[in-house]
Write a protein that holds these residues in place. Structure first.
Motif, PDB file in Angstrom:
ATOM      1  N   LEU A  18     -27.916  34.158 -21.527  1.00  0.00           N
ATOM      2  CA  LEU A  18     -28.335  35.294 -22.478  1.00  0.00           C
ATOM      3  C   LEU A  18     -27.833  34.821 -23.815  1.00  0.00           C
ATOM      4  O   LEU A  18     -26.913  33.923 -23.847  1.00  0.00           O
ATOM      5  N   ARG A  19     -28.849  35.272 -24.721  1.00  0.00           N
ATOM      6  CA  ARG A  19     -28.112  34.999 -26.202  1.00  0.00           C
ATOM      7  C   ARG A  19     -27.978  36.371 -26.766  1.00  0.00           C
ATOM      8  O   ARG A  19     -28.906  37.166 -26.822  1.00  0.00           O
ATOM      9  N   LEU A  20     -26.609  36.461 -27.455  1.00  0.00           N
ATOM     10  CA  LEU A  20     -26.051  37.717 -28.020  1.00  0.00           C
ATOM     11  C   LEU A  20     -26.335  37.433 -29.498  1.00  0.00           C
ATOM     12  O   LEU A  20     -26.274  36.216 -30.086  1.00  0.00           O
ATOM     13  N   SER A  21     -26.755  38.493 -30.096  1.00  0.00           N
ATOM     14  CA  SER A  21     -27.015  38.556 -31.522  1.00  0.00           C
ATOM     15  C   SER A  21     -26.167  39.669 -32.424  1.00  0.00           C
ATOM     16  O   SER A  21     -25.587  40.526 -31.675  1.00  0.00           O
ATOM     17  N   LYS A  79     -31.720  35.184 -41.292  1.00  0.00           N
ATOM     18  CA  LYS A  79     -31.571  36.310 -40.788  1.00  0.00           C
ATOM     19  C   LYS A  79     -30.240  37.256 -40.972  1.00  0.00           C
ATOM     20  O   LYS A  79     -30.097  38.291 -40.317  1.00  0.00           O
ATOM     21  N   ASN A  80     -29.101  36.392 -41.605  1.00  0.00           N
ATOM     22  CA  ASN A  80     -28.038  37.209 -41.682  1.00  0.00           C
ATOM     23  C   ASN A  80     -27.531  37.744 -40.320  1.00  0.00           C
ATOM     24  O   ASN A  80     -26.930  38.609 -40.259  1.00  0.00           O
ATOM     25  N   THR A  81     -27.515  36.660 -39.464  1.00  0.00           N
ATOM     26  CA  THR A  81     -27.101  36.919 -37.955  1.00  0.00           C
ATOM     27  C   THR A  81     -26.509  35.763 -37.525  1.00  0.00           C
ATOM     28  O   THR A  81     -26.385  34.775 -37.894  1.00  0.00           O
ATOM     29  N   VAL A  82     -25.296  36.138 -36.674  1.00  0.00           N
ATOM     30  CA  VAL A  82     -24.667  35.109 -35.761  1.00  0.00           C
ATOM     31  C   VAL A  82     -24.981  35.268 -34.358  1.00  0.00           C
ATOM     32  O   VAL A  82     -25.235  36.454 -34.017  1.00  0.00           O
ATOM     33  N   TYR A  83     -25.248  34.232 -33.544  1.00  0.00           N
ATOM     34  CA  TYR A  83     -25.263  34.258 -32.283  1.00  0.00           C
ATOM     35  C   TYR A  83     -24.406  33.733 -31.382  1.00  0.00           C
ATOM     36  O   TYR A  83     -23.475  32.818 -31.834  1.00  0.00           O
ATOM     37  N   LEU A  84     -24.560  34.131 -29.985  1.00  0.00           N
ATOM     38  CA  LEU A  84     -23.639  33.593 -28.987  1.00  0.00           C
ATOM     39  C   LEU A  84     -24.391  33.220 -27.905  1.00  0.00           C
ATOM     40  O   LEU A  84     -25.048  34.073 -27.246  1.00  0.00           O
ATOM     41  N   GLN A  85     -25.010  31.965 -27.805  1.00  0.00           N
ATOM     42  CA  GLN A  85     -25.643  31.541 -26.640  1.00  0.00           C
ATOM     43  C   GLN A  85     -24.863  31.399 -25.501  1.00  0.00           C
ATOM     44  O   GLN A  85     -23.726  30.496 -25.538  1.00  0.00           O
ATOM     45  N   MET A  86     -25.121  31.897 -24.261  1.00  0.00           N
ATOM     46  CA  MET A  86     -24.252  32.027 -23.421  1.00  0.00           C
ATOM     47  C   MET A  86     -25.213  31.376 -21.975  1.00  0.00           C
ATOM     48  O   MET A  86     -26.034  31.876 -21.480  1.00  0.00           O
ATOM     49  N   ASN A  87     -24.664  30.312 -21.517  1.00  0.00           N
ATOM     50  CA  ASN A  87     -25.349  29.533 -20.436  1.00  0.00           C
ATOM     51  C   ASN A  87     -24.189  29.593 -18.988  1.00  0.00           C
ATOM     52  O   ASN A  87     -22.925  29.832 -19.074  1.00  0.00           O
ATOM     53  N   SER A  88     -24.768  29.207 -18.154  1.00  0.00           N
ATOM     54  CA  SER A  88     -24.012  29.077 -16.721  1.00  0.00           C
ATOM     55  C   SER A  88     -23.314  30.340 -16.505  1.00  0.00           C
ATOM     56  O   SER A  88     -21.875  30.105 -16.259  1.00  0.00           O
ATOM     57  N   LEU A  89     -23.649  31.345 -16.543  1.00  0.00           N
ATOM     58  CA  LEU A  89     -22.962  32.648 -16.923  1.00  0.00           C
ATOM     59  C   LEU A  89     -22.251  32.697 -15.346  1.00  0.00           C
ATOM     60  O   LEU A  89     -22.867  32.347 -14.433  1.00  0.00           O
ATOM     61  N   LYS A  90     -20.993  33.352 -15.347  1.00  0.00           N
ATOM     62  CA  LYS A  90     -20.132  33.496 -14.080  1.00  0.00           C
ATOM     63  C   LYS A  90     -19.969  35.090 -13.974  1.00  0.00           C
ATOM     64  O   LYS A  90     -20.202  35.710 -15.070  1.00  0.00           O
ATOM     65  N   PRO A  91     -19.951  35.624 -12.888  1.00  0.00           N
ATOM     66  CA  PRO A  91     -19.451  37.055 -12.716  1.00  0.00           C
ATOM     67  C   PRO A  91     -18.348  37.325 -13.634  1.00  0.00           C
ATOM     68  O   PRO A  91     -18.194  38.503 -14.053  1.00  0.00           O
ATOM     69  N   GLU A  92     -17.300  36.500 -13.894  1.00  0.00           N
ATOM     70  CA  GLU A  92     -16.043  36.981 -14.612  1.00  0.00           C
ATOM     71  C   GLU A  92     -16.591  36.971 -16.027  1.00  0.00           C
ATOM     72  O   GLU A  92     -15.641  37.160 -16.898  1.00  0.00           O
ATOM     73  N   ASP A  93     -17.663  36.408 -16.534  1.00  0.00           N
ATOM     74  CA  ASP A  93     -18.083  36.657 -17.998  1.00  0.00           C
ATOM     75  C   ASP A  93     -18.454  38.334 -18.098  1.00  0.00           C
ATOM     76  O   ASP A  93     -18.725  38.612 -19.320  1.00  0.00           O
TER      77      ASP A  93
END
Length: 128
Positions: A18-21, A79-93
């Motif tokens: 997922l990528r959060l903005s 875009k005045n935006t910061v992203y958090l790219q999340m890969n290999s996500l786990k249930p504990e995330d």
């Protein structure tokens, strides 16, 4: 009015991405260090990542150990935006993810400390 708005959360299977903005209004994100926090059900909020202000020098980024190598923080000045790219996500995330800033240009040690501005959060659920 200063406002931070997170988006991009959702339901994803383990191993997915997922990528959060974090979009800002009322101020320029480039001037400030931006943090991502998360809070899982029944747990305390924890700092996940931080990126320093965009002052022309290479950005400093920090991560909590549990996400190193899987998450990447970045910013898009246009875009005045910061992203958090999340890969290999786990249930504990699984958690509500928030972006925040203390109004300063540097990341705090330990990804902790009082923040002045917070978004309302976006829910990330990692489940099969």
């Amino acid at each position: 009015q200063v406002q931070l708005v997170e988006s991009g959360g959702g339901l994803v299977q383990p191993g997915g991405s997922l990528r959060l903005s974090c979009a800002a209004s009322g101020f320029t994100l480039d001037r400030y260090a931006i943090n991502w926090f998360r809070q899982a059900p029944g747990k305390e909020r924890e700092g996940v990542s931080c990126i320093s202000s965009n002052d022309g020098s290479p950005a400093y980024a920090a991560y909590v150990d549990s996400v190193k190598g899987r998450f990447t923080i970045s910013r898009d000045s246009a875009k005045n935006t910061v992203y958090l790219q999340m890969n290999s996500l786990k249930p504990e995330d699984t958690a509500v993810y928030y972006c925040a800033t203390d109004g300063g240009p540097y990341c705090r040690g330990g990804l902790a400390g009082p923040m002045d501005y917070w978004g309302k959060g976006t829910l990330v659920t990692v489940s099969s």
